[in-house]
Design a protein around this motif. Structure first.
Motif, PDB file in Angstrom:
ATOM      1  N   LYS A 190       0.898  -1.276  -0.050  1.00 33.03           N
ATOM      2  CA  LYS A 190      -0.118   0.009  -0.069  1.00 33.03           C
ATOM      3  C   LYS A 190       0.914   1.265   0.222  1.00 33.03           C
ATOM      4  O   LYS A 190       0.547   2.232  -0.731  1.00 33.03           O
ATOM      5  CB  LYS A 190      -1.005   0.026   0.963  1.00 33.03           C
TER       6      LYS A 190
ATOM      7  N   CYS B  47       2.479   1.492  -3.678  1.00 31.71           N
ATOM      8  CA  CYS B  47       1.644   1.950  -4.571  1.00 31.71           C
ATOM      9  C   CYS B  47       1.550   3.570  -4.366  1.00 31.71           C
ATOM     10  O   CYS B  47       1.096   4.294  -5.339  1.00 31.71           O
ATOM     11  CB  CYS B  47       0.367   1.184  -4.395  1.00 31.71           C
TER      12      CYS B  47
ATOM     13  N   ILE C  99       4.700   3.863  -7.181  1.00 34.41           N
ATOM     14  CA  ILE C  99       4.047   3.161  -8.074  1.00 34.41           C
ATOM     15  C   ILE C  99       4.755   2.608  -9.334  1.00 34.41           C
ATOM     16  O   ILE C  99       4.822   1.674  -9.716  1.00 34.41           O
ATOM     17  CB  ILE C  99       2.643   3.747  -8.386  1.00 34.41           C
TER      18      ILE C  99
ATOM     19  N   SER D  93      -1.781  -6.796 -11.521  1.00 29.69           N
ATOM     20  CA  SER D  93      -1.999  -5.610 -10.549  1.00 29.69           C
ATOM     21  C   SER D  93      -2.525  -6.288  -9.318  1.00 29.69           C
ATOM     22  O   SER D  93      -3.003  -5.519  -8.358  1.00 29.69           O
ATOM     23  CB  SER D  93      -3.221  -4.811 -11.259  1.00 29.69           C
TER      24      SER D  93
ATOM     25  N   GLU E  20      -1.524  -4.107  -6.384  1.00 32.47           N
ATOM     26  CA  GLU E  20      -2.257  -2.879  -6.103  1.00 32.47           C
ATOM     27  C   GLU E  20      -3.612  -3.184  -5.546  1.00 32.47           C
ATOM     28  O   GLU E  20      -4.424  -2.261  -4.902  1.00 32.47           O
ATOM     29  CB  GLU E  20      -2.415  -2.045  -7.339  1.00 32.47           C
TER      30      GLU E  20
END
Length: 314
Positions: A228, A231, A235, A269, A272
């Motif tokens: 987290k 990201c 990112i 992903s 994410e």
């Protein structure tokens, strides 16, 4: 006819193996081959046993050197092939190796790759740096070809991120890959990708799966919070992947260039979405069997944990 006598002689294992190989080629017995080579060593030496022994030693030393030259040549060509298989801006070659090591021509390096000459230890260290392999493996045949370290996620989420993004003495980190084994247990390996074909394998104890115990739940929660943070702030430097079990094993064994292995995959992903409730609550957005249940369990574990529940990532 001269009478044969018993002559006890202790010789190295490598020497015995060479005599044995030579006997197979000539069709003689091992004893006959050893006797033949001793007799030949005296020819033209006017009976000087010291010179004869020196000649015999030189003969076997040459064969032993040849074995090392062949071993080093094979390793260098393997490293060159591994580097060429990566998606790198500069395609490595013998001429680029020569240039990188400061030579004005390729003659010296060609001798290394073709097994005619042996690099010095200093040159082997430079070659290991160029190819991103382990020096002890290249010079002494110890350990694995490529570097592997362990990584543990701690409660300091920012420190986890800093450690993952930290480069080595030569290169900065270009990308950090989080590669999940495509099995029920979902083991995680992390690959730091430096410039070109240089990489570092980080073996974590995390299982990205709902098949974990109490300790596994904490490791997975710390991974989730670290992802987290990454990201939110980095990112562009992180990638996710779900890799096949054979490729995962290659990464763990560290016998192939990790960048060559991970280059086969596109970004996934899952890294994410594992911490984002708006994403993992969607049943259609499922990356593997038990994905949503795992993420819900992860959220529940974090909210009920005395320390993790207080970590805020803004």
């Amino acid at each position: 006819m001269s009478k044969n006598v018993q002559f006890n002689l202790r010789i190295p294992t490598e020497l015995k193996a060479l005599i044995s190989d030579a006997s197979k080629v000539s069709g003689r017995s091992i004893n006959a081959e050893a006797q033949y080579r001793l007799e030949k060593s005296f020819e033209g030496q006017e009976g000087s046993y010291i010179e004869a022994i020196d000649d015999l030693k030189s003969f076997f030393d040459a064969h032993l050197r040849s074995d090392r030259l062949n071993l080093l040549s094979g390793k260098l060509n393997f490293l060159l092939s591994e580097a060429k298989a990566t998606d790198s801006f500069h395609t490595p070659s013998i001429s680029r190796v020569a240039e990188a090591l400061g030579y004005n021509s390729v003659g010296v390096t060609e001798d290394w790759f073709e097994g005619r000459k042996e690099p010095s230890f200093n040159e082997l260290e430079k070659l290991a740096t160029y190819f991103g392999c382990q020096k002890n493996w290249l010079a002494h045949d110890e350990g694995r070809p490529f570097a592997k370290e362990t990584f543990e996620f701690g409660y300091d989420i920012e420190e986890n991120a800093r450690s993952l993004l930290k480069g080595n003495n030569e290169d900065e980190v270009k990308l950090v890959w989080f590669a999940r084994n495509n099995t029920e247990n979902g083991e995680l390996v992390i690959i730091k990708h430096y410039d070109s074909w240089h990489g570092l394998i980080l073996d974590s104890r995390v299982h990205v799966s709902d098949k974990v115990g109490i300790g596994g739940s904490e490791d997975r929660a710390l991974l989730s919070l670290t992802l987290k943070y990454l990201c939110k702030y980095h990112i562009s430097k992180i990638r996710g992947a779900i890799v096949s079990e054979p490729d995962f094993n290659e990464l763990i064994w560290a016998k192939q260039n990790p960048i060559k292995v991970i280059d086969k995959y596109r970004h996934n992903s899952w890294i994410e979405d594992i911490w984002d409730r708006s994403m993992y609550s969607k049943k259609a957005n499922s990356y593997w069997k038990g994905w949503s249940e795992m993420c819900m369990s992860n959220e529940l574990y974090i909210s009920g944990h005395e320390i993790l529940s207080k970590i805020s990532i803004k």
